[in-house]
Enzyme design. Structure first.
Site, short mmCIF file in Angstrom:
data_model
loop_
_atom_site.label_atom_id
_atom_site.label_comp_id
_atom_site.label_asym_id
_atom_site.label_seq_id
_atom_site.Cartn_x
_atom_site.Cartn_y
_atom_site.Cartn_z
N CYS A 101 5.23 -6.27 1.58
CA CYS A 101 5.58 -4.85 1.58
C CYS A 101 4.89 -4.11 2.73
CB CYS A 101 5.26 -4.26 0.20
SG CYS A 101 6.13 -2.73 -0.10
N TYR A 102 3.93 -3.22 2.44
CA TYR A 102 3.25 -2.54 3.54
C TYR A 102 2.63 -3.55 4.50
CZ TYR A 102 0.31 0.59 6.18
OH TYR A 102 -0.26 1.28 7.22
N GLY A 137 -18.82 -10.31 -27.78
CA GLY A 137 -17.56 -10.38 -27.05
C GLY A 137 -17.50 -11.67 -26.24
N ASP A 182 -17.04 -12.19 -23.05
CA ASP A 182 -17.72 -12.22 -21.75
C ASP A 182 -19.20 -12.56 -21.90
OD1 ASP A 182 -15.27 -11.29 -21.00
OD2 ASP A 182 -15.90 -9.22 -20.71
N SER A 183 -19.88 -11.82 -22.77
CA SER A 183 -21.32 -12.09 -22.88
C SER A 183 -21.56 -13.46 -23.52
CB SER A 183 -22.03 -10.97 -23.64
OG SER A 183 -21.59 -10.90 -24.96
N LYS A 185 -10.28 -11.73 -16.72
CA LYS A 185 -10.53 -11.98 -18.15
C LYS A 185 -9.95 -13.32 -18.62
CE LYS A 185 -12.01 -10.16 -22.07
NZ LYS A 185 -13.22 -9.37 -22.23
N HIS A 213 7.75 -7.43 -3.78
CA HIS A 213 6.46 -7.83 -4.34
C HIS A 213 6.60 -9.16 -5.11
CE1 HIS A 213 4.03 -4.26 -3.45
NE2 HIS A 213 5.19 -3.65 -3.46
N GLY A 236 0.84 -1.20 0.00
CA GLY A 236 0.00 0.00 0.00
C GLY A 236 0.86 1.24 0.00
N GLU A 269 4.25 -10.83 -6.33
CA GLU A 269 3.15 -10.96 -7.29
C GLU A 269 3.49 -10.43 -8.68
OE1 GLU A 269 3.37 -9.02 -4.68
OE2 GLU A 269 2.16 -7.21 -4.78
#
Ligand code: XMP
Length: 536
Positions: free
Chosen positions: A102-103, A248, A250-251, A392, A192, A75, A194
């Site tokens: 980290c934070y 698309g 997603d739909s 996604k 980090h 953060g 990640e």
């Protein structure tokens, strides 16, 4: 209630999902720009996780969520400042494995009786750490004596570690780069893990979730599919659902999943806004009506949309008009099929993660994406959003799991407002036609060059600017077309695609020769940030 279906959990006012997934990790967010990446890495290791702001979790809600472990994110604040955020003190007493990043490491140290000071030496970017001891976090990645690359971003450093901890990796600027309290399963890393710039970071996180928290990694798309089908059935009951199909990914995934869950209680509506790409309507209708046999209404609403948008040039006003016109069309189509109780949407997890705001004010709206916040209050249907928990790339994996053709799964994202946001300024039939032609040539060239799958999204934009040119022996005064192609992993950040000059030359030639109305083409090499992917 079907087996495995649990209630929605209220997390101090935040809707958490159910606790059907047997293994969960809770990520407590302190506002880092890269918190979502922690979630992605954890899920890549086959473990379900959710991100929640530090000030929205407490002992009771964590007990209900029942995580196998907790990750405290990084953060922007400094724990040395008086009013900086803290993790709920209770989590350190609940016997849960905890990893502070980290934070998150700093606040854990401070809250457990150690000391953090502001460092004279701020460290951002690549750094190297010395591994001074073995530890379960390092299994299969780092060994005692190694010098390993990590990605740092910090201004504070630990001066004294709490009782029971020992340093297992150190660096010049941070003597407690990695600390461990194996007895209590508490770990802290100053860098980090990640981000990809920490090469073994994903393995470190996997070690935390699997070896330290004891997760087996059983969160698969097959499991998610079953879970979501059960949830949709429980939510919808015998009600009717309308699903807007845009073509698309997603739909499309929402439609196929819902069809599997509720069969003919589902009606899909493909709204032709008049602002679709060339061939879009035919492709969508063919796939869903012919291939899947899903009840599909093809609603030709071009005149309605274009009529309402006439003369409108402000991007936000365009979006609002489009969002509300979509609802008008869905409402009208719902009435035709005897009424619908639910509207299905392809909302994704990045859209729903609540952002942490240290000022207490709302976070800035860059654009109102109509499938998240832009729905009018007057809408009469409840929302069904089966992708709310997915990123996604996970939606694509679910699409494959559901057997969607690869061509659909790999389709570039296409925004709800369609070509409207690729036509800065006013929208007219003529401009739409020019844009459609240029866009389809561009995409054809990208496919021919075998580059489609290497690109996150590529499209043409027609600028409201005319320039002078010369064609044959004559003067021309026509529009400028901009081409955009970006690489990205989730659309949140993006970089331009480095086409070679032959490709660009060939494509520009074709557009200028074949599309009447364009006499100049430019290529956009802006990254996101500072640009956005779309031009509006
Ligand atoms: P930006 O332009 O914000 O876009 O960098 C990020 C991603 O979101 C898509 N996008 C939208 N999708 N409704 C949508 O469904 C919208 O209003 C919208 N605006 C942008 C964009 O195409 C990109 O993939």
């Amino acid at each position: 209630m079907p087996l495995g279906y649990g209630p929605i959990i209220k997390f101090k006012g935040v809707n958490m999902t159910d606790n059907t997934t047997s293994e969960r990790i809770l990520i407590i967010d302190f506002g880092s720009q890269v918190t979502q990446l922690i979630a992605r890495r954890v899920r890549e290791s086959g473990v379900y996780c959710e991100v929640h702001p530090f000030n929205k979790v407490d002992r009771a809600s964590i007990e209900v969520f029942d995580p196998k472990g907790v990750i405290l994110s990084g953060g922007p604040a400094s724990v040395t400042e008086g009013d900086s955020p803290r993790a709920p003190q209770d989590i350190f007493e609940m016997g849960l494995p905890i990893l502070g990043i980290c934070y998150g490491e700093m606040t854990m140290v401070e809250q457990l009786g150690g000391k953090v000071i502001t460092s004279d030496f701020r460290e951002f970017g690549r750094a190297f750490v010395d591994v001074v001891d073995d530890c379960p976090l390092f299994d299969g990645a780092w060994a005692k004596g190694d010098n390993e690359q990590v990605w740092m971003s910090h201004g504070d450093r630990i001066d004294a570690i709490p009782k029971g901890f020992r340093p297992v990796a150190i660096s010049d600027s941070a003597p407690y780069t990695v600390i461990a309290n194996e007895e209590r399963n508490l770990y802290g890393v100053q860098f980090h893990p990640e981000v990809v710039h920490t090469p073994h970071g994903a393995q470190l996180l996997k070690n935390f979730t699997h070896k330290i928290c004891g997760c087996s990694g059983n969160w698969t798309m097959a499991a998610f599919r079953e879970q979501e089908i059960a949830k949709v059935r429980a939510q919808v009951g015998t009600g009717r659902v309308i699903c807007g199909l845009s073509g698309g990914v997603d739909s499309s995934v929402v439609a196929v999943l819902l069809h599997e869950a509720i069969g003919d209680q589902l009606t899909c509506v493909f709204v032709d806004t008049g602002m679709m790409r060339a061939g879009e309507a035919e492709e969508v209708v063919t796939l869903f009506r012919d291939h899947y046999n899903i009840s599909l209404v093809h609603s030709d609403a071009a005149d309605l949309f274009l009529g309402k948008l006439e003369g409108v040039t402000d991007p936000e006003t365009k979006r609002k008009i489009i969002g509300s016109t979509f609802i008008d069309v869905f409402d009208a189509e719902a009435k035709k099929v005897g009424g619908a109780d639910f509207l299905a949407q392809g909302t994704l997890y990045p859209d729903v993660i609540e952002s942490v705001s240290f000022t207490g004010g709302p976070s800035v709206t860059i654009k109102s994406h109509h499938n998240v916040g832009g729905l009018p209050d007057r809408m009469n249907m409840q929302l069904v959003e089966p992708l709310r928990e997915l990123f996604k790339d996970e939606v694509r994996a679910l699409g494959r799991e559901l057997g969607l053709p690869e061509a659909f799964v790999k389709r570039h994202p296409f925004p709800g407002p369609g070509l409207a946001i690729r036509l800065p300024g006013g929208i007219t039939h003529e401009k739409l036609e020019i844009l459609r032609k240029a866009d389809s040539i561009y995409l054809e060239e990208i496919r021919n060059a075998g580059l489609y799958d290497a690109i996150w999204q590529a499209f043409a934009v027609l600028l409201p600017v005319q320039t002078v040119g010369v064609m044959g022996d004559g003067r021309t005064y026509e529009f400028v077309c901009a081409l955009r192609a970006v690489t990205s992993s989730d659309g949140m950040t993006a970089d331009y695609y480095p086409f070679d000059h032959d490709f660009l030359g060939r494509t520009v030639n074709r557009i200028i020769n074949e599309v009447r109305g364009i006499n100049r083409v430019v290529y956009d090499i802006t990254s996101k940030p500072p640009g956005t992917i779309e031009w509006e």
